[in-house]
Scaffold this motif. Sequence first.
Motif, PDB file in Angstrom:
ATOM      1  N   SER A 141      -5.647 -31.249 -28.540  1.00  0.00           N
ATOM      2  CA  SER A 141      -6.186 -32.540 -28.964  1.00  0.00           C
ATOM      3  C   SER A 141      -7.659 -32.696 -28.587  1.00  0.00           C
ATOM      4  O   SER A 141      -8.288 -33.674 -28.974  1.00  0.00           O
ATOM      5  CB  SER A 141      -5.368 -33.686 -28.360  1.00  0.00           C
ATOM      6  N   GLY A 142      -8.181 -31.733 -27.838  1.00  0.00           N
ATOM      7  CA  GLY A 142      -9.597 -31.774 -27.487  1.00  0.00           C
ATOM      8  C   GLY A 142      -9.932 -32.682 -26.320  1.00  0.00           C
ATOM      9  O   GLY A 142     -11.085 -33.089 -26.152  1.00  0.00           O
ATOM     10  N   MET A 143      -8.943 -32.999 -25.507  1.00  0.00           N
ATOM     11  CA  MET A 143      -9.214 -33.822 -24.319  1.00  0.00           C
ATOM     12  C   MET A 143     -10.056 -33.022 -23.331  1.00  0.00           C
ATOM     13  O   MET A 143      -9.942 -31.794 -23.266  1.00  0.00           O
ATOM     14  CB  MET A 143      -7.904 -34.236 -23.653  1.00  0.00           C
ATOM     15  N   PRO A 144     -10.883 -33.715 -22.558  1.00  0.00           N
ATOM     16  CA  PRO A 144     -11.689 -32.987 -21.572  1.00  0.00           C
ATOM     17  C   PRO A 144     -10.812 -32.401 -20.468  1.00  0.00           C
ATOM     18  O   PRO A 144      -9.786 -32.965 -20.106  1.00  0.00           O
ATOM     19  CB  PRO A 144     -12.641 -34.054 -21.032  1.00  0.00           C
ATOM     20  N   GLY A 145     -11.248 -31.280 -19.949  1.00  0.00           N
ATOM     21  CA  GLY A 145     -10.485 -30.582 -18.927  1.00  0.00           C
ATOM     22  C   GLY A 145      -9.526 -29.623 -19.607  1.00  0.00           C
ATOM     23  O   GLY A 145      -9.401 -29.590 -20.830  1.00  0.00           O
ATOM     24  N   GLY A 146      -8.860 -28.852 -18.823  1.00  0.00           N
ATOM     25  CA  GLY A 146      -7.944 -27.866 -19.384  1.00  0.00           C
ATOM     26  C   GLY A 146      -6.621 -27.865 -18.658  1.00  0.00           C
ATOM     27  O   GLY A 146      -6.160 -28.891 -18.158  1.00  0.00           O
ATOM     28  N   ARG A 147      -6.062 -26.691 -18.568  1.00  0.00           N
ATOM     29  CA  ARG A 147      -4.748 -26.491 -17.952  1.00  0.00           C
ATOM     30  C   ARG A 147      -4.688 -27.101 -16.547  1.00  0.00           C
ATOM     31  O   ARG A 147      -3.754 -27.820 -16.215  1.00  0.00           O
ATOM     32  CB  ARG A 147      -4.461 -24.993 -17.914  1.00  0.00           C
ATOM     33  N   SER A 148      -5.683 -26.816 -15.716  1.00  0.00           N
ATOM     34  CA  SER A 148      -5.640 -27.309 -14.332  1.00  0.00           C
ATOM     35  C   SER A 148      -5.710 -28.832 -14.282  1.00  0.00           C
ATOM     36  O   SER A 148      -5.119 -29.447 -13.398  1.00  0.00           O
ATOM     37  CB  SER A 148      -6.759 -26.688 -13.495  1.00  0.00           C
ATOM     38  N   THR A 149      -6.379 -29.451 -15.245  1.00  0.00           N
ATOM     39  CA  THR A 149      -6.420 -30.914 -15.305  1.00  0.00           C
ATOM     40  C   THR A 149      -5.015 -31.482 -15.491  1.00  0.00           C
ATOM     41  O   THR A 149      -4.608 -32.403 -14.785  1.00  0.00           O
ATOM     42  CB  THR A 149      -7.319 -31.380 -16.472  1.00  0.00           C
TER      43      THR A 149
END
Length: 192
Positions: A141-149
């Motif tokens: 969805s393009g949310m900021p952050g990635g897996r660790s977030t």
Amino acid sequence: MVRNPERRAALLDAAIDALAEEGARGLTYRAVDTRAGVPVGTASNYFTSREDLLAQTSVRTYERFMPEQEEWANVLEGPRTRAKVAEVMRATVTRMAADPNVYLATLELQLEATRRPELRADLTARVRADLDANIAFHEQSGMPGGRSTVVVLYLALNWLVTEHLTLPGVLAAEGSLEGLVDLVVDQLTLEG
């Protein structure tokens, strides 16, 4: 025998309430029948064993935790910013805390899973799949952050809800539930 899906759901909802209010030891066929307001013996017609009842109750907790379509649609509206992450997490935590018996029953199921390997395997697979789906959705969805977030949010916000429902006085002086969600999101490093 033809199974009535509405009755099955009512029995599972009664099982959720029994788990939340009495713990795993209070989850009996008779307790479920009584809470569901059905004749004694009904639950045993729907669930072949206590293990089956526990497993199906864990599935039902997930069904009840699922957001409405409107909440899903809201996630995809507007810019993908830290503020959007906070908004989505506030909605998620508010939904989880709004039906405390479902969350408390989930905790009871997790505790019971420490003594029942089959339940542990089932819950582990379901929660892992849910976490993986949340990670994928967050990234796609393009949310900021990635897996660790997502992992940090999962850890922090699950414990926040646990604390809020079991020991509400511990964090009361720190702010509202929604404010504490904002605090968690504010502390994250969000690349992207």
